[in-house]
Design a protein around this motif. Structure first.
Motif, PDB file in Angstrom:
ATOM      1  N   GLN A   1       1.913  -6.034   3.381  1.00 31.40           N
ATOM      2  CA  GLN A   1       1.027  -6.940   4.129  1.00 31.40           C
ATOM      3  C   GLN A   1       1.013  -8.317   3.474  1.00 31.40           C
TER       4      GLN A   1
ATOM      5  N   THR B   1       1.035  -7.005   9.020  1.00 30.49           N
ATOM      6  CA  THR B   1       1.141  -5.737   8.309  1.00 30.49           C
ATOM      7  C   THR B   1       2.294  -4.951   8.913  1.00 30.49           C
TER       8      THR B   1
ATOM      9  N   PHE C   1       0.856  -1.183   0.000  1.00 34.07           N
ATOM     10  CA  PHE C   1       0.000   0.000   0.000  1.00 34.07           C
ATOM     11  C   PHE C   1       0.900   1.244   0.000  1.00 34.07           C
TER      12      PHE C   1
ATOM     13  N   VAL D   1       2.980   0.641   3.320  1.00 32.32           N
ATOM     14  CA  VAL D   1       2.712  -0.529   4.159  1.00 32.32           C
ATOM     15  C   VAL D   1       2.804  -1.779   3.296  1.00 32.32           C
TER      16      VAL D   1
ATOM     17  N   PHE E   1       0.095   2.430   8.962  1.00 30.85           N
ATOM     18  CA  PHE E   1       0.711   3.557   8.264  1.00 30.85           C
ATOM     19  C   PHE E   1       0.808   4.781   9.172  1.00 30.85           C
TER      20      PHE E   1
ATOM     21  N   ALA F   1      -4.101  -1.678   7.645  1.00 32.91           N
ATOM     22  CA  ALA F   1      -3.083  -0.981   6.850  1.00 32.91           C
ATOM     23  C   ALA F   1      -3.051   0.504   7.198  1.00 32.91           C
TER      24      ALA F   1
END
Length: 307
Positions: free
Chosen positions: A137, A123, A51, A135, A89, A85
């Motif tokens: 995951q 994550t 992400f 991020v 972050f 997520a």
């Protein structure tokens, strides 16, 4: 896909191989695919995603994903701060969820969109100093029901490797961009110089010397020297508002207008300047203006030379 990596030594060897691959590419999309394939491989997971933030909205965008549902996830946006997520972050801390079904933080809309069933996930933030770049995951371990502490340790190291790679890629892209900009500015400067008279001009009755030192590579300053219809010499200095390419483009247009109008200049400099002013005002936009100082020299009166 290859058989799952089972032993710690195998996983560390895999990390070293990942490090080598990540250090050899400058293509962003290729890098993302390497990261995601490697994350599944190293973590023995069913799927993996990365992400990256949208700097304007603060949303997290799944730029690429691996697993059977990857096409459905591509470019999916996660609202700012939403889900695991989003939390990772913002807080910059790794989170290991062993049972997502009973965790209210899990953003279930992604699973609803793909039909994928997320049972467990790790994550991790992609940290560079105090800045979070994104991020990474992984979902659903293939060997166990959840990811354990050893998995966390491996994944945290993997995330650090990804962050370092993204920083390197960012620096290389910036370096390439800077070099390209330098080349473009150099070319623009060369083109701008072509609109200016030579530094030394030998006329019939005099010599004109000029030196041009712009504050930046290109700008709005200019000068001109023209022999006009009456035989006089028109000399001028000009300065266009602003700096850089916009000012240089306006300057180029102004010098062309001055040259074109100079062919009609006879004796009345004031009337000629008024006519030129009207033309320039019609062409300048967005609040731009230009200041010009004109000098009309009569070489016959100055030198007493008669042709």
């Amino acid at each position: 896909m290859d058989a799952p990596i089972s032993t710690p030594n195998d996983r560390f060897r895999s990390l070293l191989e990942v490090s080598r691959k990540m250090g050899s590419t400058m293509d962003f999309e290729v890098l993302l695919r390497e990261i995601l394939v490697s994350s599944q491989d190293v973590m023995c997971a069913e799927a993996g995603s990365i992400f990256l933030p949208d700097p304007e909205s603060g949303e997290l965008i799944i730029h690429s994903a691996s697993g059977d549902k990857a096409p459905l996830l591509n470019a999916t946006r996660i609202p700012k701060g939403a889900g695991i997520a989003g939390s990772v972050f913002l807080e910059g801390k790794i989170v290991n969820i062993k049972d997502t079904a009973n965790d209210p933080r899990h953003y279930r809309k992604v699973d609803e969109k793909t039909g994928f069933i997320t049972r467990a996930m790790i994550t991790a933030p992609l940290l560079s100093g105090g800045r979070c770049l994104g991020v990474v995951q992984v979902l659903n371990p293939k060997v166990n029901d959840f990811f354990d502490e050893a998995d966390e340790e491996i994944f945290e190291g993997f995330a650090s490797l990804i962050a370092t790679t993204l920083v390197r890629l960012e620096a290389q892209k910036r370096m390439v961009s800077d070099e390209k900009q330098k080349q473009e500015l150099s070319l623009a400067s060369e083109i701008q110089q072509s609109f200016l008279p030579p530094a030394v001009q030998e006329l019939d009755t005099c010599k004109v010397l000029a030196a041009y030192f712009p504050a930046k590579a290109i700008g709005g300053d200019f000068y001109f020297v023209h022999r006009v219809k009456s035989g006089n010499i028109l000399v001028g200095l000009g300065d266009m508002t602003g700096k850089g390419i916009p000012a240089a483009l306006s300057m180029a247009r102004a010098t062309a207008d001055i040259k074109a109008h100079a062919t009609n200049l006879d004796q009345d400099l004031g009337a000629w300047v008024s006519e030129l002013n009207t033309t320039l005002c019609e062409e300048l936009h967005q609040g731009r203006f230009i200041g010009i100082t004109f000098l009309m020299a009569d070489p016959l009166r100055v030198t007493g030379v008669r042709n």
